[in-house]
Structure formats: structure tokens, C-alpha cells
Design a protein around this motif. Structure first.
Motif, short mmCIF file in Angstrom:
data_model
loop_
_atom_site.label_atom_id
_atom_site.label_comp_id
_atom_site.label_asym_id
_atom_site.label_seq_id
_atom_site.Cartn_x
_atom_site.Cartn_y
_atom_site.Cartn_z
N THR A 2 6.38 18.85 -7.65
CA THR A 2 5.01 18.26 -7.88
C THR A 2 4.82 18.35 -9.76
N VAL A 7 3.13 12.53 -1.74
CA VAL A 7 1.66 12.67 -2.26
C VAL A 7 1.81 11.89 -3.68
N TYR A 8 0.76 10.97 -3.63
CA TYR A 8 0.54 10.21 -5.21
C TYR A 8 -0.96 10.42 -5.11
N ASN A 9 -1.61 11.54 -5.65
CA ASN A 9 -2.84 11.65 -5.83
C ASN A 9 -3.54 11.44 -7.07
N ASP A 10 -3.99 10.30 -7.37
CA ASP A 10 -4.63 10.05 -8.74
C ASP A 10 -6.05 10.03 -8.80
N PHE A 11 -6.59 10.27 -7.74
CA PHE A 11 -8.11 10.69 -7.68
C PHE A 11 -8.83 9.34 -7.89
N GLN A 12 -8.29 8.11 -7.79
CA GLN A 12 -8.79 6.68 -8.22
C GLN A 12 -9.37 6.84 -9.47
N GLN A 41 0.72 4.10 -6.56
CA GLN A 41 1.53 4.73 -5.48
C GLN A 41 2.61 3.88 -5.02
N PRO A 53 -4.49 14.65 -12.11
CA PRO A 53 -3.49 13.94 -11.08
C PRO A 53 -2.08 14.43 -10.96
N TYR A 54 -1.63 14.37 -9.66
CA TYR A 54 -0.35 14.58 -9.44
C TYR A 54 0.51 13.75 -8.20
N PRO A 65 -10.41 12.00 -11.81
CA PRO A 65 -10.17 13.47 -11.41
C PRO A 65 -11.25 14.54 -11.65
N ALA A 80 2.44 11.59 3.60
CA ALA A 80 1.96 13.12 3.19
C ALA A 80 2.49 14.00 4.33
#
Length: 161
Positions: A151, A101-106, A66, A115-116, A109, A97
Motif C-alpha cells: 500500500t 484498491v485505488y482510494n482517492d476519496f473523490q 483508477q 489517499p492510497y 480525503p 478489491a
């Protein structure tokens, strides 16, 4: 000689009408030119913001963390140069947010969701001629702000598991 009695019937007797017509046409052309200038600056600023936000989101989507994504997005936004007076430099709306938003789902996914990263950029446009309509001002401060959000899927993601 027969046509001499009809000569005054076909010529204009009022000599000042042409000056009045030219004055009215000139005023209308100035108003339309000012409106066209405002409109072209607005379109230019919106197009610049759109391309800057798209490039920033693409750049952020190619990063693995991120912090790197935020830095890449801000760096990409700074490459889109403007004059700074009529159209401001595109900036990241905020680093939190829902604007970034940096959502890599740790790295894990859920099914059917990738991830987006989401980036929102902001640009301010100053109009040289104020837009007034019977005393109502549509631009109160003389500046219009436009935001754009993109996105993109994160492409360099390491999956665990």
C-alpha cells in the motif's frame, strides 16, 4: 619387530565399510542438494514477487485515476521477467478489491487520512524436487503460490474544495 604383533590391531580389517560410508554420505548429499535447490528457487521467487509488487504499487500511486493506476501496475509487473517455467511471471491477483484498491476519496480525503493505492501480486514457483516427509507431500501440485501486498499513498492527487 616388536610392533609387528600389534599391526593388525591398528588397521581396519573390514574393507567394505568405507564403501558403505561413501554410499550413505552420497545419498545424504543428494537429498540436501535437492532441498537446497528447492529452497533457493522459493527464495528467488519470493524476492522477485516482493520487488515486482513494490514497483507496481509505486507506479500505481503516481497515477491520477483508477484506470491509469491499474494499467501502470500491470505494466510494471510485466517488466519483471522470469523464465516462466520454474518461476512464473508476476501478475496482479485481481483488478477488484481487496487485491487492487485505488482510494482517492473523490478528491476530498478526511482529516488525517491520505489517499492510497493497494496492489497485490501473485507468483507461482515450481519445485524441481518434491518435498516428501514419510509419505506426506507438502507440495501437492508441484507448485507453490506466493502473494504480496503493498500500500502506497497516492502522490499526484488533485484536491477539490
Amino acid at each position: 619387530m616388536v610392533f609387528s604383533k600389534f599391526k593388525n590391531r591398528f588397521t581396519r580389517e573390514c574393507q567394505g565399510v568405507a564403501c558403505i560410508e561413501i554410499g550413505i554420505a552420497t545419498f545424504l548429499m543428494i537429498v540436501l542438494a535437492a532441498f537446497g535447490l528447492d529452497l533457493s528457487l522459493i527464495i528467488f521467487g519470493m524476492d522477485l514477487n516482493d520487488s515486482a509488487c513494490r514497483d507496481a504499487a509505486r507506479s500505481a500511486a503516481q497515477q491520477s485515476t483508477q484506470a491509469k493506476a491499474l494499467q501502470a501496475a500491470q505494466s510494471q509487473l510485466s517488466t519483471h521477467a522470469t523464465d516462466g517455467f520454474w518461476v512464473s511471471q508476476p501478475i496482479l491477483k485481481s483488478a477488484a478489491a481487496p487485491d487492487f484498491v485505488y482510494n482517492d476519496f473523490q478528491g476530498n480525503p478526511p482529516a488525517n487520512i491520505s489517499p492510497y493505492v493497494t496492489v497485490t501480486s501473485l507468483v507461482s514457483i515450481r519445485c524441481p524436487a518434491p518435498i516428501l516427509f514419510f509419505g506426506a507431500s507438502f507440495i501437492k501440485s508441484g507448485k507453490i503460490q506466493f502473494a504480496r501486498k503493498y500500500t502506497f499513498p497516492i502522490v499526484k492527487q488533485k484536491f477539490y474544495g
